[in-house]
Design a protein around this motif. Structure first.
Motif, short mmCIF file in Angstrom:
data_model
loop_
_atom_site.label_atom_id
_atom_site.label_comp_id
_atom_site.label_asym_id
_atom_site.label_seq_id
_atom_site.Cartn_x
_atom_site.Cartn_y
_atom_site.Cartn_z
N VAL A 15 11.77 -37.40 -57.51
CA VAL A 15 11.15 -39.35 -56.80
C VAL A 15 12.45 -39.83 -56.66
N VAL A 16 13.86 -39.47 -57.22
CA VAL A 16 15.05 -39.83 -56.91
C VAL A 16 15.26 -40.22 -55.56
N ASP A 17 15.27 -38.76 -54.84
CA ASP A 17 16.20 -38.19 -53.83
C ASP A 17 14.33 -38.37 -52.75
N GLU A 36 15.08 -42.86 -52.67
CA GLU A 36 16.62 -43.57 -52.18
C GLU A 36 17.52 -43.20 -51.94
N ARG A 37 16.92 -41.11 -51.41
CA ARG A 37 17.67 -40.16 -50.99
C ARG A 37 19.43 -40.03 -51.14
N LEU A 89 23.59 -30.61 -45.60
CA LEU A 89 23.10 -31.39 -46.45
C LEU A 89 23.97 -31.93 -47.47
N GLY A 90 23.43 -33.17 -48.12
CA GLY A 90 24.03 -34.62 -49.06
C GLY A 90 24.75 -33.45 -49.87
N MET A 91 25.53 -34.07 -50.56
CA MET A 91 26.27 -33.41 -51.66
C MET A 91 25.65 -33.11 -52.89
N GLY A 92 24.79 -34.90 -52.76
CA GLY A 92 23.40 -34.09 -54.10
C GLY A 92 22.72 -32.80 -53.84
N ASP A 93 22.15 -32.61 -52.82
CA ASP A 93 21.27 -31.55 -52.90
C ASP A 93 22.29 -30.49 -53.14
N VAL A 94 23.46 -29.92 -53.40
CA VAL A 94 24.29 -29.48 -53.84
C VAL A 94 24.91 -28.97 -54.82
N LYS A 95 24.55 -30.24 -56.05
CA LYS A 95 24.97 -30.18 -57.15
C LYS A 95 23.53 -29.71 -57.84
N LEU A 137 15.17 -35.78 -43.80
CA LEU A 137 14.14 -36.17 -44.61
C LEU A 137 14.75 -35.57 -46.30
N PRO A 138 14.59 -36.28 -46.90
CA PRO A 138 15.07 -35.93 -48.30
C PRO A 138 14.33 -34.28 -48.75
N LEU A 139 15.10 -33.81 -48.71
CA LEU A 139 15.20 -32.38 -49.31
C LEU A 139 14.13 -31.64 -50.81
N LEU A 140 15.14 -32.98 -51.91
CA LEU A 140 14.16 -31.98 -53.68
C LEU A 140 12.67 -32.47 -53.45
N PRO A 141 11.94 -33.15 -52.96
CA PRO A 141 11.04 -33.72 -52.67
C PRO A 141 9.99 -31.80 -52.08
N PHE A 142 10.30 -31.68 -51.57
CA PHE A 142 10.13 -30.08 -50.77
C PHE A 142 10.22 -29.17 -51.96
#
Length: 160
Positions: free
Chosen positions: A34-36, A39-40, A98-104, A140-145
């Motif tokens: 949801v946050v991703d 707020e990306r 990729l964003g570093m948040g995706d890696v985290k 696009l934001p990755l985490l919703p996928f």
């Protein structure tokens, strides 16, 4: 007979703890998606919470050796992805892949179920790419996928 009863009681309380931790991880996963989406980004506080919950769950279900193995896989996977991302940015004039948040996110989740985390991450990347092509969006934001795929995997594993 008393000892067997105590052993069974301990096993059921461990199962209860694992179930509660699994529920916590699922809640944190949904929050991350949801946050991703909104707020990306993947906030560090959410990443730390997810990492701690995943590490506790790994420890509760497989012991210290499992946690150590998962931590090693998490560190190696993260190192490879960060190296690839740095290469990507160098060859694409600083543009992030990729964003570093995706890696985290992947690193935290790999502390519990590294293979499922990698499978969901890869599947999420494929879904993101297809959605980006169809919607003609560059980013696009990755985490919703990733999160829905992961939740399906968690349910499938829990159901046996």
């Amino acid at each position: 007979m008393v000892q067997a009863g105590n052993l069974m009681e301990g096993a059921s309380s461990r199962g209860l703890a694992a179930g509660a931790l699994t529920l916590l991880v699922c809640v944190l996963l949904v929050a991350a998606a949801v946050v991703d989406a909104r707020e990306r980004r993947f906030p560090t506080v959410l990443g730390v919470g997810l990492a701690l919950a995943c590490a506790a769950l790994s420890l509760a279900t497989g012991g210290l050796l499992r946690l150590m193995w998962c931590a090693l896989v998490s560190a190696l996977t993260s190192a490879v992805i960060v190296a690839f991302e740095l290469w990507w940015r160098r060859w694409h004039k600083g543009r992030a892949g990729l964003g570093m948040g995706d890696v985290k996110f992947l690193a935290a989740l790999s502390l519990w179920r590294p293979l499922e985390a990698l499978a969901a991450f890869g599947g999420g990347l494929v879904l993101l790419a297809l959605t980006g092509l169809l919607a003609r969006r560059v980013s696009l934001p990755l985490l919703p996928f990733v999160v829905p795929l992961l939740l399906v995997m968690i349910v499938a594993v829990r159901m046996g």
